[in-house]
Write a protein that holds these residues in place. Structure first.
Motif, short mmCIF file in Angstrom:
data_model
loop_
_atom_site.label_atom_id
_atom_site.label_comp_id
_atom_site.label_asym_id
_atom_site.label_seq_id
_atom_site.Cartn_x
_atom_site.Cartn_y
_atom_site.Cartn_z
N SER A 21 0.82 -1.22 0.00
CA SER A 21 0.00 0.00 0.00
C SER A 21 0.85 1.26 0.00
O SER A 21 0.45 2.30 -0.55
CB SER A 21 -0.93 -0.01 1.21
N ASP A 22 2.02 1.18 0.60
CA ASP A 22 2.90 2.35 0.63
C ASP A 22 3.58 2.61 -0.70
O ASP A 22 3.89 3.76 -1.04
CB ASP A 22 3.96 2.18 1.72
N SER A 23 3.81 1.54 -1.47
CA SER A 23 4.58 1.68 -2.72
C SER A 23 3.77 1.43 -3.98
O SER A 23 4.32 1.50 -5.08
CB SER A 23 5.78 0.72 -2.70
N SER A 24 2.47 1.12 -3.88
CA SER A 24 1.66 0.78 -5.06
C SER A 24 1.49 1.97 -5.99
O SER A 24 1.35 3.12 -5.53
CB SER A 24 0.28 0.27 -4.61
N THR A 25 1.49 1.68 -7.27
CA THR A 25 1.24 2.74 -8.27
C THR A 25 -0.24 2.91 -8.59
O THR A 25 -0.60 3.79 -9.36
CB THR A 25 1.99 2.38 -9.58
N ILE A 26 -1.11 2.06 -8.04
CA ILE A 26 -2.55 2.20 -8.26
C ILE A 26 -3.07 3.31 -7.35
O ILE A 26 -2.82 3.31 -6.14
CB ILE A 26 -3.28 0.88 -7.97
N HIS A 27 -3.84 4.21 -7.94
CA HIS A 27 -4.33 5.36 -7.20
C HIS A 27 -5.22 4.95 -6.04
O HIS A 27 -6.10 4.09 -6.20
CB HIS A 27 -5.09 6.30 -8.13
N GLY A 492 -6.73 3.42 -16.65
CA GLY A 492 -5.88 4.54 -16.30
C GLY A 492 -6.67 5.73 -15.78
O GLY A 492 -6.24 6.42 -14.86
N LEU A 493 -7.85 5.98 -16.36
CA LEU A 493 -8.66 7.12 -15.96
C LEU A 493 -9.22 6.95 -14.56
O LEU A 493 -9.18 7.88 -13.74
CB LEU A 493 -9.80 7.31 -16.96
N PHE A 494 -9.74 5.79 -14.25
CA PHE A 494 -10.43 5.59 -12.97
C PHE A 494 -9.51 5.11 -11.85
O PHE A 494 -9.78 5.38 -10.68
CB PHE A 494 -11.56 4.58 -13.14
N MET A 495 -8.42 4.39 -12.21
CA MET A 495 -7.61 3.77 -11.16
C MET A 495 -6.11 3.98 -11.34
O MET A 495 -5.33 3.56 -10.47
CB MET A 495 -7.91 2.26 -11.10
N GLY A 496 -5.72 4.57 -12.42
CA GLY A 496 -4.30 4.76 -12.66
C GLY A 496 -3.55 3.46 -12.90
O GLY A 496 -2.36 3.36 -12.61
N VAL A 497 -4.26 2.44 -13.43
CA VAL A 497 -3.67 1.13 -13.61
C VAL A 497 -2.99 1.04 -14.97
O VAL A 497 -3.54 1.52 -15.98
CB VAL A 497 -4.75 0.03 -13.48
N SER A 498 -1.83 0.41 -15.02
CA SER A 498 -1.14 0.12 -16.26
C SER A 498 -0.72 -1.35 -16.24
O SER A 498 -0.96 -2.08 -15.26
CB SER A 498 0.10 1.01 -16.43
N ILE A 499 -0.08 -1.80 -17.28
CA ILE A 499 0.40 -3.18 -17.32
C ILE A 499 1.40 -3.43 -16.19
O ILE A 499 1.38 -4.49 -15.53
CB ILE A 499 1.06 -3.48 -18.68
N LEU A 500 2.25 -2.45 -15.92
CA LEU A 500 3.23 -2.61 -14.85
C LEU A 500 2.56 -2.66 -13.48
O LEU A 500 3.11 -3.28 -12.55
CB LEU A 500 4.25 -1.46 -14.89
N ILE A 502 -0.20 -4.26 -12.89
CA ILE A 502 -0.60 -5.67 -12.75
C ILE A 502 0.63 -6.52 -12.46
O ILE A 502 0.59 -7.44 -11.62
CB ILE A 502 -1.31 -6.13 -14.03
N VAL A 503 1.75 -6.24 -13.14
CA VAL A 503 3.00 -6.95 -12.86
C VAL A 503 3.41 -6.73 -11.41
O VAL A 503 3.90 -7.65 -10.72
CB VAL A 503 4.10 -6.48 -13.82
N GLU A 504 3.18 -5.53 -10.91
CA GLU A 504 3.51 -5.20 -9.53
C GLU A 504 2.71 -6.05 -8.54
O GLU A 504 3.26 -6.55 -7.55
CB GLU A 504 3.24 -3.72 -9.31
N ILE A 505 1.42 -6.24 -8.82
CA ILE A 505 0.58 -7.07 -7.94
C ILE A 505 1.07 -8.51 -7.94
O ILE A 505 1.18 -9.15 -6.89
CB ILE A 505 -0.89 -7.00 -8.39
N VAL A 506 1.38 -9.03 -9.12
CA VAL A 506 1.90 -10.40 -9.21
C VAL A 506 3.23 -10.53 -8.46
O VAL A 506 3.48 -11.53 -7.76
CB VAL A 506 2.06 -10.80 -10.70
N TYR A 507 4.05 -9.51 -8.57
CA TYR A 507 5.35 -9.53 -7.89
C TYR A 507 5.20 -9.62 -6.38
O TYR A 507 5.84 -10.44 -5.71
CB TYR A 507 6.15 -8.28 -8.28
N PHE A 508 4.33 -8.80 -5.82
CA PHE A 508 4.14 -8.78 -4.36
C PHE A 508 3.49 -10.07 -3.86
O PHE A 508 3.75 -10.50 -2.74
CB PHE A 508 3.30 -7.57 -3.95
N CYS A 509 2.63 -10.69 -4.70
CA CYS A 509 1.93 -11.91 -4.28
C CYS A 509 2.80 -13.16 -4.41
O CYS A 509 2.45 -14.20 -3.83
CB CYS A 509 0.65 -12.10 -5.09
#
Length: 528
Positions: A21-27, A492-500, A502-509
């Motif tokens: 939560s401290d480092s996530s790129t999702i808004h 990107g408009l509603f959540m600031g989500v990009s492909i990276l 999603i890669v970030e979520i997989v990485y942390f999990c």
């Protein structure tokens, strides 16, 4: 799993979520964690994050439905299409005077048979009357039902030859035929619901039908001297093909490039009990690979008048990018996608005619005389002609039920005759004018037949209205790239989500969690 391990996993998971939560790129995610966040703050951001997630998901679902159910966009072509890319249409002339009284007096034979069924009529007269009742005015069938022994389903093996005898011959019907300045009549005698007709620029049976399919067509002798191409709407004309190849075509439009016809009929040959109160001719306009049908529409040409038919091509072609889509999605068939039992080339009109043939054969045990058939198939006589009409009505009702989303009769097949992906038709503008052929004949000997004082004339001119036309293009409304781009834009408009992200979520999990657990085990091992 021991309680110590469970406690360790829960602790590391909480620490991992806090780190994420401290480092996530999702808004908004970083406001959900953190030790200094109070519960009202976290609840606020949780509601905001949930609302954004729900709205984004709903819009993505709506985009997917639009992509999957309506992927096609029809637009105007950017450049005009020249006339030489398409053929001149197949023009079929069907005289309304289907039975000449000078050859067979339908009215006299029918009246005598009705007045006295035992009248002195030959078997040939009765047989001809039975056959010609298939093309004569409908109400005559009601009269024939009253005649004992007449209402049978005898197979009329010679019906085509009889229809060719009773209608006006090509020489008598066409007083003038002019195509590109030539008087050669490139005509084929064919049969439609209206009996014998004459078709110009229609492909021969070998190009339209499959092997062993029977369909009455008698080409003019001039047809033997032309080179017939393997033309279809989708293939088009081969490159470097001359304009004198068949099917014929024009380079330019206007009255200077036209098909001119002068048709004649002797009024004494009218048999109104057969043809009804109508006089003149029906003109059918199709592509060269289609079999003409009165039910498909026609232009009525009256006698003793001039009829100008100005043609406007209507062409829709389909992008190759749509080949990967289902036919129901793009609402058309490529020629190689839909196999027809009788026809070599798929068109909507050919498909509908084949569907009528198959269903009539199944329902009535026979086919109408004007439909294609296989050897050994029985031709519907007077006793089965009503069954044929009911079969056509059944198919029409199924088509209407399909439009209205009603439940169709299980015994009636659904033709599913979608348009061709390369769809060519010819719209027309028609104008009429008075004309005096008799006066013209008295002062001009150009016409082949010379002066005819006691005939009815009809003059027809068909030509393209313009040298070029604007075609339509069926293409992708949403391609795969467009769909991914739209989804990425919404995320990107509603959540600031990009492909990276999603890669970030997989990485942390996975990787990050495993290394944290490994580090914890190493620390525990050193402590012990």
């Amino acid at each position: 799993m021991s309680l110590v391990r469970r406690s360790t996993l829960r602790h590391e998971t909480r620490s991992l979520l806090s780190e994420y939560s401290d480092s996530s790129t999702i808004h908004g995610v970083k406001y959900l964690g953190g030790p200094r966040r109070r519960w009202p703050e976290r609840l606020w951001w949780l509601l905001a994050f949930g609302a954004s997630l729900y709205t984004c998901g709903a819009l993505i679902l709506n985009t997917y439905r639009k992509w999957s159910t309506d992927p096609v966009l029809v637009s105007f072509s950017q450049t005009p299409t020249p006339l030489w890319r398409i053929p001149f249409p197949s023009v079929t002339i069907c005289p309304l005077n289907m039975v000449r009284q000078s050859v067979f007096n339908f009215t006299d034979v029918l009246t005598r048979l009705e007045d006295d069924p035992k009248t002195n009529l030959t078997d040939k007269d009765v047989q001809q009357l039975r056959t010609l009742s298939l093309i004569c005015y409908d109400y005559n069938l009601v009269h024939l039902r009253k005649i004992p022994g007449f209402w049978t389903n005898a197979t009329e093996d010679y019906c085509f030859q009889l229809m060719a005898q009773v209608v006006s011959s090509e020489e008598n019907l066409f007083d003038m035929f002019s195509w590109k300045g030539s008087n050669k009549t490139y005509l084929s005698a064919i049969v439609t619901e209206a009996g014998l007709c004459f078709a110009f620029n229609m492909m021969t049976n070998s190009k339209i039908f499959r092997d062993n399919v029977l369909y009455f067509s008698k080409p003019n002798a001039n047809m033997a001297n032309i080179n017939e191409l393997d033309w279809t709407p989708e293939k088009g004309f081969p490159k470097d093909t001359g304009l004198d190849q068949f099917p014929f075509r024009f380079v330019n439009g206007g009255t200077g490039n036209s098909l001119e016809l002068a048709l004649t009929t002797n009024p004494k040959d009218y048999d109104f009990l057969c043809e009804g109160p109508f006089q003149g001719y029906n003109v059918l306009i199709n592509t060269p690979v289609e079999v003409p049908s009165i039910n498909g529409g026609y232009v009525r040409v009256p006698s003793n008048q001039e009829t100008l038919i100005m043609l406007k091509p209507h062409l829709i072609y389909t992008s190759n990018a749509l080949r990967s889509y289902e036919p129901t999605g793009r609402q058309c068939y490529y020629e190689s996608e839909r196999y027809l039992r009788f026809f070599r080339v798929y068109t909507q009109l050919n498909c509908e005619m084949e569907c009528v043939t198959n269903y009539t054969l199944e329902k009535c045990g026979c086919t109408a005389f004007h439909l294609p058939r296989l050897p050994g198939t029985e031709i519907c006589g007077p006793a089965k002609i009503q069954c044929y009409r009911e079969a056509v009505e059944d198919l029409n009702n199924v088509a209407v039920d399909g439009v209205k989303d009603l439940e169709a009769d299980e015994e009636t097949p659904i033709c599913n005759c979608l348009p061709s992906c390369t769809y060519l038709t010819y719209d027309s503008e028609i104008s009429y004018g008075d004309v005096s052929f008799k006066g013209h004949h008295r002062s001009n000997t150009y016409f082949a037949s010379g002066t005819k004082e006691n005939v009815s004339y009809a003059y027809i001119m068909l030509f393209f209205k313009e040298d070029q036309f604007i075609s339509l293009r069926r293409g992708e409304l949403f391609g795969k790239t467009d769909f991914v781009a739209n989804c990425g834009g919404l995320l990107g408009l509603f959540m600031g989500v990009s492909i990276l992200s999603i890669v970030e979520i997989v990485y942390f999990c996975t990787i990050r969690l495993l290394y944290r657990l490994k580090d914890h085990r190493d620390i525990t091992a050193e402590a012990t």
